[in-house]
Write a protein that holds these residues in place. Structure first.
Motif, short mmCIF file in Angstrom:
data_model
loop_
_atom_site.label_atom_id
_atom_site.label_comp_id
_atom_site.label_asym_id
_atom_site.label_seq_id
_atom_site.Cartn_x
_atom_site.Cartn_y
_atom_site.Cartn_z
N LEU A 78 35.45 10.71 14.66
CA LEU A 78 36.68 10.78 13.86
C LEU A 78 37.43 9.46 13.87
O LEU A 78 37.98 9.03 12.84
CB LEU A 78 37.57 11.90 14.40
CG LEU A 78 38.73 12.36 13.52
CD1 LEU A 78 38.21 12.99 12.24
CD2 LEU A 78 39.61 13.35 14.27
N LEU A 79 37.45 8.80 15.02
CA LEU A 79 38.10 7.50 15.13
C LEU A 79 37.55 6.52 14.11
O LEU A 79 38.29 5.83 13.40
CB LEU A 79 37.91 6.92 16.54
CG LEU A 79 38.86 7.36 17.65
CD1 LEU A 79 38.40 6.77 18.97
CD2 LEU A 79 40.28 6.92 17.35
N VAL A 80 36.23 6.46 14.03
CA VAL A 80 35.57 5.51 13.12
C VAL A 80 35.75 5.95 11.67
O VAL A 80 36.04 5.13 10.79
CB VAL A 80 34.08 5.38 13.47
CG1 VAL A 80 33.38 4.45 12.49
CG2 VAL A 80 33.91 4.88 14.89
N ALA A 81 35.60 7.25 11.42
CA ALA A 81 35.68 7.75 10.04
C ALA A 81 37.07 7.56 9.44
O ALA A 81 37.21 7.39 8.22
CB ALA A 81 35.30 9.23 10.01
N LEU A 82 38.10 7.57 10.28
CA LEU A 82 39.47 7.47 9.78
C LEU A 82 40.00 6.04 9.71
O LEU A 82 41.18 5.84 9.40
CB LEU A 82 40.41 8.30 10.67
CG LEU A 82 40.26 9.82 10.54
CD1 LEU A 82 41.14 10.53 11.57
CD2 LEU A 82 40.63 10.29 9.14
N ILE A 83 39.15 5.06 9.98
CA ILE A 83 39.60 3.67 9.92
C ILE A 83 40.20 3.31 8.57
O ILE A 83 41.30 2.73 8.49
CB ILE A 83 38.44 2.71 10.31
CG1 ILE A 83 38.22 2.76 11.82
CG2 ILE A 83 38.75 1.28 9.86
CD1 ILE A 83 37.05 1.90 12.29
N PRO A 84 39.54 3.63 7.43
CA PRO A 84 40.16 3.30 6.13
C PRO A 84 41.49 4.03 5.91
O PRO A 84 42.44 3.45 5.37
CB PRO A 84 39.10 3.76 5.12
CG PRO A 84 37.82 3.79 5.88
CD PRO A 84 38.20 4.20 7.27
N PHE A 85 41.56 5.30 6.31
CA PHE A 85 42.79 6.07 6.15
C PHE A 85 43.92 5.49 7.00
O PHE A 85 45.07 5.38 6.54
CB PHE A 85 42.54 7.53 6.52
CG PHE A 85 43.73 8.42 6.36
CD1 PHE A 85 44.23 8.71 5.10
CD2 PHE A 85 44.36 8.99 7.47
CE1 PHE A 85 45.33 9.54 4.93
CE2 PHE A 85 45.46 9.82 7.31
CZ PHE A 85 45.95 10.09 6.04
N THR A 86 43.59 5.11 8.22
CA THR A 86 44.59 4.51 9.12
C THR A 86 45.10 3.19 8.55
O THR A 86 46.31 2.92 8.56
CB THR A 86 44.00 4.27 10.52
OG1 THR A 86 43.53 5.50 11.05
CG2 THR A 86 45.03 3.68 11.45
N ARG A 87 44.20 2.38 8.02
CA ARG A 87 44.60 1.11 7.43
C ARG A 87 45.49 1.33 6.21
O ARG A 87 46.44 0.58 5.97
CB ARG A 87 43.37 0.30 7.03
CG ARG A 87 43.70 -1.11 6.50
CD ARG A 87 42.45 -1.88 6.11
NE ARG A 87 41.66 -2.24 7.28
CZ ARG A 87 40.46 -1.74 7.55
NH1 ARG A 87 39.91 -0.85 6.72
NH2 ARG A 87 39.80 -2.12 8.62
N LEU A 88 45.20 2.39 5.44
CA LEU A 88 46.01 2.69 4.26
C LEU A 88 47.43 3.07 4.64
O LEU A 88 48.40 2.68 3.97
CB LEU A 88 45.35 3.84 3.48
CG LEU A 88 46.08 4.35 2.23
CD1 LEU A 88 46.12 3.25 1.17
CD2 LEU A 88 45.42 5.60 1.68
N ILE A 89 47.59 3.82 5.72
CA ILE A 89 48.91 4.31 6.13
C ILE A 89 49.69 3.26 6.92
O ILE A 89 50.86 2.99 6.63
CB ILE A 89 48.77 5.59 6.98
CG1 ILE A 89 48.22 6.73 6.12
CG2 ILE A 89 50.11 6.00 7.56
CD1 ILE A 89 48.03 8.02 6.88
N ILE A 90 49.05 2.67 7.92
CA ILE A 90 49.74 1.75 8.83
C ILE A 90 49.62 0.29 8.40
O ILE A 90 50.49 -0.52 8.68
CB ILE A 90 49.18 1.92 10.27
CG1 ILE A 90 49.25 3.39 10.70
CG2 ILE A 90 49.95 1.05 11.26
CD1 ILE A 90 50.64 3.95 10.76
N GLY A 91 48.52 -0.03 7.71
CA GLY A 91 48.30 -1.41 7.31
C GLY A 91 47.37 -2.15 8.24
O GLY A 91 46.99 -3.29 7.98
#
Length: 223
Positions: free
Chosen positions: A76-89
């Motif tokens: 999940l950590l790896v899969a959510l990298i794009p989503f995290t970057r979208l939200i936090i930058g």
């Protein structure tokens, strides 16, 4: 020491990493409760025979939660990298790590909430409804107050899990004790730093569990 650094240099790193871990755990706990509590309530009241039966909604939410619980957190950590970057930058740092930690934890907590509400005396629910009470009254006057000790125990259990999640977030540069253990312990073959981070994590878990148990006992006795 094998890392070439003295303890005078490493102690500040250990202290800062501990604060980062506490920051991640507290913030992730807040968001996990804010998302998981209402979701768990909806799961409980929407089941067949519930206060507000909506079987289709219950099935959809249940499937989503089961999928979330079945994914290994490292994946999940790896899969959510794009989503995290979208939200936090960014995907680096403690704040960014809160995103996957929360997403990994709230399905677990939602099931805890559903189970806690299931322990509430059905007679009290029926009494509120027979007196003309609405679903909102059942939730606010019976379900949440009656299940409070179990919910608090569930929050304690979730926080302990979040401490582990925050440590795993160090794999992708999430900061905290996990990141410190990898960069200054594992990669530099510093067994002392590895041991120190483990001890701090154990103390943290024991502290959270003991405080949670104390609060649960206090609430139970008052009832």
């Amino acid at each position: 020491m094998r890392s070439g650094m003295s303890w005078d240099e490493l102690w500040p790193l250990l202290w800062n990493a501990t604060l980062e871990t506490l920051y991640m755990v507290v913030l992730a706990t807040l968001f996990t409760v804010l998302i998981g509590l209402p979701l768990g309530v909806v799961l409980f009241i929407s089941r067949r025979g519930g206060v507000l039966p909506l079987p289709r909604l219950h099935g959809i939410l249940g499937a989503i939660i089961n999928i979330g619980r079945s994914l290994p957190f490292v994946v999940l950590l790896v899969a959510l990298i794009p989503f995290t970057r979208l939200i936090i930058g960014t995907t680096l740092g403690s704040t960014a790590a809160v995103v996957p930690i929360t997403i990994g934890a709230f399905p677990f907590f939602a099931r805890i909430v559903e189970t806690a509400l299931d322990e509430v005396d059905k007679g009290r629910i029926e009494a509120i409804l027979s007196m003309g009470g609405s679903v909102r009254h059942v939730i606010g006057k019976v379900l949440l107050p009656e299940a409070l000790p179990s919910l608090l125990a569930g929050i304690t259990l979730t926080m302990v899990m979040l401490i582990g999640f925050s440590s795993m977030a160090g794999v992708i540069g999430g900061g905290g004790l996990g990141d410190l253990a990898i960069r200054y312990g594992y990669q530099r073959f510093n067994n002392e730093m590895m041991a120190a981070t483990v001890v701090v994590l154990i103390v943290m878990v024991q502290g959270v569990q003991s405080l949670g148990n104390l609060l649960v006992r206090s609430l139970s006795h008052r009832r």
